[in-house]
Write a protein that holds these residues in place. Sequence first.
Motif, PDB file in Angstrom:
ATOM      1  N   ASP A   4      52.481  29.668   1.596  1.00 11.21           N
ATOM      2  CA  ASP A   4      51.525  28.605   1.282  1.00 11.21           C
ATOM      3  C   ASP A   4      50.629  28.285   2.479  1.00 11.21           C
ATOM      4  N   THR A   5      49.331  28.241   2.246  1.00 13.06           N
ATOM      5  CA  THR A   5      48.392  27.972   3.337  1.00 13.06           C
ATOM      6  C   THR A   5      48.400  26.509   3.760  1.00 13.06           C
ATOM      7  N   ASP A   6      48.934  25.637   2.922  1.00 14.31           N
ATOM      8  CA  ASP A   6      48.955  24.212   3.261  1.00 14.31           C
ATOM      9  C   ASP A   6      50.333  23.746   3.724  1.00 14.31           C
ATOM     10  N   ALA A   7      51.186  24.703   4.099  1.00 20.14           N
ATOM     11  CA  ALA A   7      52.568  24.359   4.448  1.00 20.14           C
ATOM     12  C   ALA A   7      52.849  24.595   5.930  1.00 20.14           C
ATOM     13  N   ASP A   8      54.132  24.493   6.300  1.00 24.55           N
ATOM     14  CA  ASP A   8      54.544  24.448   7.700  1.00 24.55           C
ATOM     15  C   ASP A   8      54.154  25.666   8.530  1.00 24.55           C
ATOM     16  N   TYR A   9      54.429  26.871   8.035  1.00 28.69           N
ATOM     17  CA  TYR A   9      54.235  28.054   8.874  1.00 28.69           C
ATOM     18  C   TYR A   9      52.770  28.258   9.255  1.00 28.69           C
ATOM     19  N   CYS A  10      51.866  28.105   8.291  1.00 29.07           N
ATOM     20  CA  CYS A  10      50.449  28.321   8.588  1.00 29.07           C
ATOM     21  C   CYS A  10      49.923  27.279   9.569  1.00 29.07           C
ATOM     22  N   ALA A  11      50.343  26.029   9.407  1.00 28.13           N
ATOM     23  CA  ALA A  11      49.926  24.981  10.339  1.00 28.13           C
ATOM     24  C   ALA A  11      50.448  25.261  11.747  1.00 28.13           C
ATOM     25  N   LEU A  12      51.675  25.780  11.821  1.00 28.14           N
ATOM     26  CA  LEU A  12      52.261  26.138  13.110  1.00 28.14           C
ATOM     27  C   LEU A  12      51.447  27.231  13.781  1.00 28.14           C
ATOM     28  N   GLN A  13      51.051  28.250  13.014  1.00 26.11           N
ATOM     29  CA  GLN A  13      50.268  29.340  13.581  1.00 26.11           C
ATOM     30  C   GLN A  13      48.868  28.888  14.001  1.00 26.11           C
ATOM     31  N   GLN A  14      48.397  27.790  13.424  1.00 22.83           N
ATOM     32  CA  GLN A  14      47.101  27.237  13.806  1.00 22.83           C
ATOM     33  C   GLN A  14      47.189  26.402  15.082  1.00 22.83           C
ATOM     34  N   GLY A  15      48.417  26.190  15.579  1.00 25.09           N
ATOM     35  CA  GLY A  15      48.592  25.493  16.844  1.00 25.09           C
ATOM     36  C   GLY A  15      49.070  24.065  16.755  1.00 25.09           C
ATOM     37  N   TYR A  16      49.471  23.631  15.546  1.00 22.90           N
ATOM     38  CA  TYR A  16      49.955  22.268  15.379  1.00 22.90           C
ATOM     39  C   TYR A  16      51.469  22.177  15.604  1.00 22.90           C
ATOM     40  N   ILE A  17      51.910  21.004  16.027  1.00 24.00           N
ATOM     41  CA  ILE A  17      53.333  20.677  15.995  1.00 24.00           C
ATOM     42  C   ILE A  17      53.618  20.183  14.584  1.00 24.00           C
ATOM     43  N   THR A  18      54.362  20.935  13.814  1.00 18.94           N
ATOM     44  CA  THR A  18      54.574  20.587  12.415  1.00 18.94           C
ATOM     45  C   THR A  18      55.790  19.682  12.264  1.00 18.94           C
ATOM     46  N   VAL A  19      55.634  18.654  11.457  1.00 13.91           N
ATOM     47  CA  VAL A  19      56.697  17.694  11.185  1.00 13.91           C
ATOM     48  C   VAL A  19      56.895  17.668   9.675  1.00 13.91           C
ATOM     49  N   SER A  20      58.022  18.216   9.216  1.00 10.64           N
ATOM     50  CA  SER A  20      58.265  18.351   7.786  1.00 10.64           C
ATOM     51  C   SER A  20      59.482  17.550   7.354  1.00 10.64           C
ATOM     52  N   PRO A  21      59.309  16.510   6.527  1.00 11.20           N
ATOM     53  CA  PRO A  21      60.465  15.825   5.952  1.00 11.20           C
ATOM     54  C   PRO A  21      61.104  16.730   4.894  1.00 11.20           C
ATOM     55  N   ILE A  22      62.387  16.976   5.017  1.00  7.32           N
ATOM     56  CA  ILE A  22      63.082  17.797   4.022  1.00  7.32           C
ATOM     57  C   ILE A  22      64.380  17.117   3.612  1.00  7.32           C
ATOM     58  N   SER A  23      64.923  17.589   2.507  1.00  2.00           N
ATOM     59  CA  SER A  23      66.138  16.990   1.968  1.00  2.00           C
ATOM     60  C   SER A  23      67.119  18.094   1.619  1.00  2.00           C
ATOM     61  N   ALA A  24      68.349  17.733   1.365  1.00  2.21           N
ATOM     62  CA  ALA A  24      69.343  18.710   0.947  1.00  2.21           C
ATOM     63  C   ALA A  24      69.262  18.969  -0.553  1.00  2.21           C
ATOM     64  N   LEU A  25      68.562  18.111  -1.271  1.00  6.70           N
ATOM     65  CA  LEU A  25      68.433  18.261  -2.713  1.00  6.70           C
ATOM     66  C   LEU A  25      67.146  19.004  -3.020  1.00  6.70           C
ATOM     67  N   THR A  26      67.233  20.073  -3.799  1.00  3.48           N
ATOM     68  CA  THR A  26      66.056  20.855  -4.134  1.00  3.48           C
ATOM     69  C   THR A  26      65.871  20.888  -5.646  1.00  3.48           C
ATOM     70  N   ARG A  27      64.611  20.863  -6.071  1.00  2.00           N
ATOM     71  CA  ARG A  27      64.281  20.935  -7.488  1.00  2.00           C
ATOM     72  C   ARG A  27      63.369  22.123  -7.722  1.00  2.00           C
ATOM     73  N   ALA A  28      63.473  22.699  -8.902  1.00  2.00           N
ATOM     74  CA  ALA A  28      62.587  23.796  -9.260  1.00  2.00           C
ATOM     75  C   ALA A  28      61.178  23.268  -9.473  1.00  2.00           C
ATOM     76  N   GLU A  29      60.202  24.164  -9.442  1.00  2.00           N
ATOM     77  CA  GLU A  29      58.824  23.776  -9.718  1.00  2.00           C
ATOM     78  C   GLU A  29      58.713  23.241 -11.142  1.00  2.00           C
ATOM     79  N   ALA A  30      57.712  22.400 -11.364  1.00  2.00           N
ATOM     80  CA  ALA A  30      57.572  21.718 -12.657  1.00  2.00           C
ATOM     81  C   ALA A  30      57.463  22.696 -13.818  1.00  2.00           C
ATOM     82  N   ASP A  31      56.732  23.812 -13.625  1.00  2.00           N
ATOM     83  CA  ASP A  31      56.578  24.750 -14.737  1.00  2.00           C
ATOM     84  C   ASP A  31      57.902  25.438 -15.072  1.00  2.00           C
TER      85      ASP A  31
END
Length: 307
Positions: A259-286
Amino acid sequence: MDNNHSRPTIMVTNDDGIDGAGLQALVQALVSTDQYQVFVCAPETERSAVSHSITWMHPLQVKKAEIQGTTAFAVSGTPADCASLGISKSLFPVVPDLVISGINMGCNSGYRIMYSGTVAGAREAFFYGIPSISISYDWISGKSTAKDFKLSAEACLPIISAIIVEIRSKTYPLKCFLNIDLPTDISNHKGYKLTKQGNSIIRMGWKQITSEAEVGKILSTMTMVADSSKIQINGTKVSQESEDSLLFMRDILGIKEGDTDADYCALQQGYITVSPISALTRAEADSEAYFKTWLPAVTKCFSSPAQ
């Protein structure tokens, strides 16, 4: 009076081992502020990519370690073991206000979060309602130096300080933990950026090996591995002495950025990425919508009486 009992307590763990340069730099930065009581409970040896594995069937060996300004222990277990032990009050006299896992040698973004022992150290504390952070530096062999860990630790201090303030005022959210990645060129980072976990992944295959020379060639392509001496083939000597035994080693095929709007791409652009994550995961809506229709149809089909 300012003493250890009135200061916020931070416990540090990692997956690179208690002697890891990232952990040492982070601890030194925390101690140098003279604001925190610092505990360290970390694996005695390298435990990278063990994910959230725990020790279940045998006891852990715990040894006192000397890290100036801290109370520190080296543990024979995994990062999740260390976090669990460190927050249990079995090892330290108090439950820490904050658990920090890192600083890892190599980024942990996208799907790599699932493999990461560093992230698991923070996740384990999160399971028990303890605020936590996992921190990783995007180390690139040949570009990065030990100084970059010091700069990374210093760059994280404002975030750590702000979190402690929120914890003390009881306004810090407990339904997530933070995963922080620092860019390779940390001295010229572009600032902090709130991101989400993406689906970037290191694509890996397998290569059969028959000589030490082949091991070296594979390791030279593993830019995610900072030090080839960390890689061992389970203590197995590379040879063809036994026709019944084959040796295979992971082979890096490339990186899918995701994803271009997610953590890895922002990191490669030179940002310090801060991502809130959880232990609970849900499938995509579709996907959820699909299975909402699919499951009743399957149930009806297979629960029908035989004709």
